[in-house]
Design an enzyme around this catalytic site. Structure first.
Site, PDB file in Angstrom:
ATOM      1  N   TRP A 152       0.808  -1.219   0.000  1.00  0.00           N
ATOM      2  CA  TRP A 152       0.000   0.000   0.000  1.00  0.00           C
ATOM      3  C   TRP A 152       0.845   1.275   0.000  1.00  0.00           C
ATOM      4  CZ3 TRP A 152       1.797   2.528   4.111  1.00  0.00           C
ATOM      5  CH2 TRP A 152       2.281   1.784   5.181  1.00  0.00           C
ATOM      6  N   ASN A 153       2.156   1.189   0.278  1.00  0.00           N
ATOM      7  CA  ASN A 153       2.905   2.446   0.458  1.00  0.00           C
ATOM      8  C   ASN A 153       3.169   3.173  -0.862  1.00  0.00           C
ATOM      9  OD1 ASN A 153       4.779   0.515  -0.271  1.00  0.00           O
ATOM     10  ND2 ASN A 153       6.401   1.335   1.014  1.00  0.00           N
ATOM     11  N   LYS A 176      -2.430  -9.053  -7.360  1.00  0.00           N
ATOM     12  CA  LYS A 176      -3.164  -8.911  -6.100  1.00  0.00           C
ATOM     13  C   LYS A 176      -2.645  -7.644  -5.417  1.00  0.00           C
ATOM     14  CE  LYS A 176      -2.618  -9.761  -1.833  1.00  0.00           C
ATOM     15  NZ  LYS A 176      -3.386  -8.603  -1.362  1.00  0.00           N
ATOM     16  N   PRO A 177      -3.396  -6.541  -5.524  1.00  0.00           N
ATOM     17  CA  PRO A 177      -2.918  -5.314  -4.890  1.00  0.00           C
ATOM     18  C   PRO A 177      -3.152  -5.359  -3.390  1.00  0.00           C
ATOM     19  CG  PRO A 177      -5.056  -4.926  -5.873  1.00  0.00           C
ATOM     20  CD  PRO A 177      -4.709  -6.367  -6.170  1.00  0.00           C
ATOM     21  N   PRO A 179      -4.814  -4.738   0.101  1.00  0.00           N
ATOM     22  CA  PRO A 179      -6.219  -4.539   0.463  1.00  0.00           C
ATOM     23  C   PRO A 179      -6.523  -3.078   0.819  1.00  0.00           C
ATOM     24  CG  PRO A 179      -5.202  -6.249   1.838  1.00  0.00           C
ATOM     25  CD  PRO A 179      -4.123  -5.679   0.980  1.00  0.00           C
ATOM     26  N   GLY A 229       6.730  -6.288   0.094  1.00  0.00           N
ATOM     27  CA  GLY A 229       5.994  -6.198   1.347  1.00  0.00           C
ATOM     28  C   GLY A 229       6.888  -6.544   2.512  1.00  0.00           C
ATOM     29  N   SER A 230       6.272  -7.052   3.566  1.00  0.00           N
ATOM     30  CA  SER A 230       7.027  -7.277   4.803  1.00  0.00           C
ATOM     31  C   SER A 230       7.894  -8.536   4.716  1.00  0.00           C
ATOM     32  CB  SER A 230       6.053  -7.396   5.978  1.00  0.00           C
ATOM     33  OG  SER A 230       5.241  -8.526   5.779  1.00  0.00           O
ATOM     34  N   GLU A 251      11.019  -8.106  -2.646  1.00  0.00           N
ATOM     35  CA  GLU A 251      11.476  -6.778  -2.214  1.00  0.00           C
ATOM     36  C   GLU A 251      10.908  -6.588  -0.821  1.00  0.00           C
ATOM     37  OE1 GLU A 251      13.476  -4.869  -3.734  1.00  0.00           O
ATOM     38  OE2 GLU A 251      13.443  -5.645  -5.766  1.00  0.00           O
ATOM     39  N   LEU A 252      11.754  -6.686   0.199  1.00  0.00           N
ATOM     40  CA  LEU A 252      11.226  -6.727   1.571  1.00  0.00           C
ATOM     41  C   LEU A 252      11.625  -5.478   2.367  1.00  0.00           C
ATOM     42  CD1 LEU A 252      12.003 -10.519   2.091  1.00  0.00           C
ATOM     43  CD2 LEU A 252       9.947  -9.452   1.148  1.00  0.00           C
ATOM     44  N   CYS A 285      10.288   1.628   2.139  1.00  0.00           N
ATOM     45  CA  CYS A 285      11.255   0.635   2.636  1.00  0.00           C
ATOM     46  C   CYS A 285      12.685   1.156   2.542  1.00  0.00           C
ATOM     47  CB  CYS A 285      11.086  -0.689   1.901  1.00  0.00           C
ATOM     48  SG  CYS A 285      10.988  -0.474   0.139  1.00  0.00           S
ATOM     49  N   GLU A 384      12.326  -2.084  11.674  1.00  0.00           N
ATOM     50  CA  GLU A 384      11.842  -1.104  10.708  1.00  0.00           C
ATOM     51  C   GLU A 384      10.729  -0.271  11.348  1.00  0.00           C
ATOM     52  OE1 GLU A 384      10.117  -2.851   7.175  1.00  0.00           O
ATOM     53  OE2 GLU A 384      10.945  -1.240   5.956  1.00  0.00           O
TER      54      GLU A 384
END
Ligand code: ADP
Length: 481
Positions: A152-153, A176-177, A179, A229-230, A251-252, A285, A384
């Site tokens: 979402w960022n 899948k974007p 939510p 994401g995370s 990409e975390l 990130c 983080e």
């Protein structure tokens, strides 16, 4: 601006009607107002989307790169032309200031443009054989159906950064974007539709993340999962993907150190440190997460930073003057508060911020906060933050600060500020990071490889490296008479 129900599942060129029982609401994080509801899809919709992508793969992958690039060029143009409206949608669902949102949309269009250009450059190889009776070729091929899971960022650019190279390479996609931010994703799919993307090449399912994820992981047609994401979710996807040896591009999270050496230009360093930390309110990130400042310039640096932070305008992102919008949700605010409480309890001092915001701001707002007298054992120096909390630590020795910068499982971005070329090269060579910014805090650009090492990721997005993620290579050994 939005209808009560927004269609958000797109399969084989058709939008599914939103069924009332299977919806969820999207809220504006600045006002907590409901914007619309979107579809809550799951296994059935994801299976149908994968099958559509599988069917479309044969024809899409056999087009020439030039033919595929035509659609991408058109999409890039449509997106750039509509940046103001798309930026507004992005701010409404995500909260970031409108100037950042429009900038993101324009940047997202740049990924489409760059990979439109790159579509015809998936080169193979001719390898000189060691025997005269053979010819050796290496042929690149698109890997197949790709499952793309996005955060979402950056609701817009994280999608085109994945989809543009995948489509350029000849892959078809199930997106899948996040939510939290499906509305920007819906707009991107509409752009592809308008640009003439053939049915089934791009599909999208919103809804139950776990169910959609499981279906992407278990379906044999999906050959690659690309995820931003995370770290915990990335690790989960990698574990599960191992069952079928699916490729996973990750990409975390990051925990970027920003090091300011004594010869740095303090004015430039404070301005850019601030831009790095408070861009998207700390929710990127590659945001600087910890600041190391040479002891000898610590005082003027901190005073100047404090001054600049106190000039930041907090508010609804739709206001042109806003520098800092809300965080994405209450959990994000709670995390910043937890890290601040922990730091203060362990001896940190507040330089600025840390106060309660007045209740005229209803959303998930948190004040930009800078703390000093920070020690290595504090949560903020290790986990983080993803929010507007900036810890400053001093150092006296180059070797010591490099060691501290590297002493983490993360390895995404690091930044240094110095005017000394020898030091720049010496430090850059020793930093264990996938990206290093030298007097620069905006390293993400379509033409260069963005990605982490260590537990921050295993892939590159951007540049020709970004397209290679979506290709596999067949070695052809030809015997001759
Ligand atoms: P954040 O906590 O910042 O939202 P996440 O890693 O949870 O980061 O989310 C990034 C993306 O991963 C989102 O699109 C989210 O829906 C998705 N996601 C989260 N959990 C899963 C899962 N188990 N399977 C597939 N996707 C997931």
């Amino acid at each position: 601006m939005f209808q009560d129900k927004t269609r958000s599942i797109y399969i084989d060129g058709k939008w599914l009607d939103v069924n009332q029982e299977k919806t969820y609401a999207i809220y504006n994080p600045a006002t907590l107002e409901k914007l619309t509801t979107v579809a809550y899809g799951g296994v059935t919709e994801t299976e149908a989307a994968i099958e559509a992508a599988e069917k479309a793969f044969t024809s899409w992958s056999s087009l020439t790169g030039r033919e595929r690039s035509k659609v991408l060029y058109r999409a890039a143009e449509l997106m750039a032309q509509d940046a103001d409206r798309l930026g507004k949608i992005l701010t409404l669902e995500q909260g970031k200031p409108i100037k950042e949102a429009i900038g993101e949309v324009k940047g997202a269009a740049q990924f489409l443009l760059w990979y439109a250009e790159e579509a015809s450059r998936a080169y193979g190889e001719w390898i000189p054989s060691s025997v005269s009776t053979k010819r050796l070729l290496v042929i690149p091929k698109p890997i197949g159906v790709v499952g793309a899971i996005t955060p979402w960022n950056f609701p817009s650019s994280m999608i085109t950064r994945k989809l543009a190279p995948a489509l350029a390479a000849g892959c078809t996609v199930v997106l899948k974007p996040s939510p939290e931010t499906p509305l920007s994703a819906i707009e991107i799919v509409k752009i592809f539709e308008k640009a003439g993307m053939p049915n089934g090449v791009v599909n999208m399912v919103t809804g139950d993340a776990k169910a959609i994820g499981k279906t992407l992981l278990s379906h044999k047609a999906v050959k690659l999962i690309t995820f931003t994401g995370s770290t915990p979710v990335g690790k989960y996807l990698m574990r599960e993907a191992s069952d079928q040896l699916k490729r996973v591009s990750l990409e975390l999270g990051g925990h970027a150190p920003l090091i300011v050496f004594e010869d740095a230009d303090i004015d430039k360093a404070t301005s850019l440190a601030l831009k790095s930390k408070f861009r998207n309110n700390g929710q990127t990130c590659i945001c600087a997460n910890r600041l190391y400042v040479d002891e000898s310039i610590h005082e003027p640096f901190t005073a100047m930073l404090k001054d600049k932070v106190e000039q930041l305008v907090i508010g609804n992102g739709l206001d042109q003057h806003t520098d800092l919008g809300p965080l994405i949700n209450q959990a994000a605010c709670d995390k910043v508060q937890l890290q601040l409480d922990d730091a203060i309890q362990k001896g940190a001092k507040i330089v600025t911020g840390g106060y309660e915001l007045t209740d005229k701001l209803k959303g998930y707002f948190y004040p930009p906060t800078v703390i000093s007298q920070v020690t290595d054992d504090m949560l903020v120096m290790n986990e983080e933050t993803f929010g507007p909390l900036f810890p400053i630590q001093t150092f006296t020795d180059e070797t010591e600060v490099i060691h501290k910068a590297n002493d983490t499982d993360y390895g995404l971005a690091a930044y240094i500020f110095t005017e000394n070329t020898s030091r720049t090269l010496r430090v850059v060579e020793q930093l264990e990071y996938g990206i290093v910014g030298v007097n620069d805090v905006f390293p993400a650009t379509p033409e260069a490889p963005f990605g982490g090492i260590k537990q921050s990721g295993n892939s590159k997005e951007g540049g020709h490296h970004g397209m290679e993620e979506f290709l596999e290579y067949t070695f052809v050994s030809i015997g001759m008479d």
